[in-house]
Enzyme design. Structure first.
Site, short mmCIF file in Angstrom:
data_model
loop_
_atom_site.label_atom_id
_atom_site.label_comp_id
_atom_site.label_asym_id
_atom_site.label_seq_id
_atom_site.Cartn_x
_atom_site.Cartn_y
_atom_site.Cartn_z
N HIS A 1 -1.59 4.44 -6.19
CA HIS A 1 -3.08 5.09 -6.42
C HIS A 1 -2.57 6.61 -6.89
CE1 HIS A 1 -4.66 1.76 -5.11
NE2 HIS A 1 -4.11 1.62 -3.95
N LYS B 1 0.78 -1.13 -0.03
CA LYS B 1 0.01 -0.12 -0.10
C LYS B 1 0.98 1.30 -0.28
CE LYS B 1 -3.85 0.01 -0.29
NZ LYS B 1 -4.76 -0.27 -1.36
#
Length: 382
Positions: free
Chosen positions: A98, A79
């Site tokens: 992201h 992440k």
């Protein structure tokens, strides 16, 4: 003259309740056997015990030590890095960042790499020659999302579904969930809650609608529904053919549980909006947005604004009419089954990892670097 070995540094995950790992002990051993050097950070939240890595020959280092590690190490994680850290990144990083789909704050995430002459290989965009992702957590994202969807629907059957505020008895939100040691334990818990709900409502199973049913994520959601005993007739399986006419879709409003599993690659009409949901006859009470494109300007479920978390898995959609409606928008759902999800992902990723010594010429890594360069070039323009 032989190449220097690739040195991977597995960083500890810092996202709350993120228990997955980019490398598992078994894949660590495979890479060590192939001549890699591997450092593994101690982690307070990984599903894997640090001794499992030590046993296969990895070098154990303190949590967070990647920040001062030698530049030649490739920093490997899952992440994103903490938002409050802004220092330039000097290493090559492999992770989900992201920041390629115009997410809120994408420039702040991406600019740290060129500032330190670092490189990002984004796991979401590692693709084979056919343009398909080489590895994805999609199946377990859908599986876990469907589980939370059924838990939320069952909770509403048992606790009333009137609007109210968190913690005030009727109208409260679904209590927090924590990672499970394995799939069977999760199925057992969901079945228990579903059976209680069926006892209360006269045995009426929820009507479930999955969009993206043909992909990894959608197949995971359908698998969970079947394993807990929801009849096949109660599971509507939609994919691109069914959504081609463009939303919003009344069929979603007429379902009890809606699971969104699409991969958003371009702007599309919304699947639902507040206008179509604001209806006394609405059946829909639970949305699980597995895709969780929460901050994407083209989010096809534009009825909520926050990414939820495991300890508060749902958020209420503010509507004037109809029963209470909640959304689960957790963006790391596979962490509900961290061990199985990690093993599944790492196994798919292994052939590409074994190509890291040739990342300057190996197509998977060359494409990822070209994509990084393309988005870095956008930083100057925007």
């Amino acid at each position: 003259m032989s190449k220097s070995p690739v040195i991977l540094h597995l960083r500890a995950e810092t996202k709350p309740l993120e228990a997955r790992a980019a490398l598992t002990p078994s894949t660590t051993k495979q890479l060590l056997d192939a001549g890699f050097e591997i450092y593994v950070e101690e982690s307070s939240q990984s599903t894997f015990d640090i001794k499992e890595y030590e046993a296969v020959g990895a070098k154990i280092v303190p949590e967070g030590s990647w920040k001062t590690a030698p530049k030649e190490r490739i920093i490997f994680g899952l992440k994103e890095l903490p938002e409050n850290e802004t220092f330039p990144l000097i290493h090559e990083h492999i992770q989900f960042a992201h920041c390629y789909k115009d997410q809120a704050g994408w420039q702040d995430v991406l600019k740290r790499f060129p500032q330190g002459n670092g490189i990002l290989y984004d796991l979401e965009f590692l693709e084979n020659d056919q343009g398909r992702r080489v590895a994805a957590f999609g199946f377990y994202a859908g599986f876990a999302g469907a589980a939370i969807g059924v838990l939320d629907w069952s909770f509403k059957q048992l606790n009333g579904n009137t609007k109210g505020t968190k913690g005030e008895g009727e109208g409260g939100e679904l209590p927090g969930v924590t990672p499970y040691p394995n799939e069977n334990e999760l199925i057992k818990d969901v079945k228990i809650e579903l059976e209680k709900a069926l006892t209360k409502n006269g045995g009426q199973y929820p009507k479930c609608l999955v969009i993206g049913a043909l992909g990894r994520c959608g197949s995971g959601a359908i698998d969970l529904f079947k394993k807990i005993g929801i009849p096949d007739d109660n599971i509507a399986k939609w994919d691109m053919a069914e959504t081609a006419k463009g939303g919003p879709f009344q069929e979603i409003v007429d379902s009890d549980i809606f699971i969104n599993c699409i991969y958003l690659s371009k702007p599309i009409p919304p699947f639902i909006n507040k206008e179509i949901l604001n209806n006394e006859n609405r059946k829909l009470t639970t949305i699980v947005d597995v895709s969780a494109d929460t901050t994407n300007p083209h989010n096809p479920i534009p009825v909520y604004e926050i990414a939820t978390v495991f300890n508060e898995p749902t958020v209420e959609v503010k509507l004037d009419k109809g029963p209470k409606l909640s959304v689960c928008s957790i963006d790391h759902l596979p962490s509900l089954l961290p061990r199985e999800a990690s093993e599944f992902f790492a196994k798919d990723l292994m052939p590409s990892l074994l190509e890291l010594p040739n990342r300057d010429t190996s197509p998977v890594w060359v494409r990822a670097k070209q994509l990084f360069d393309k988005h870095v070039a956008r930083l100057d323009k925007e």
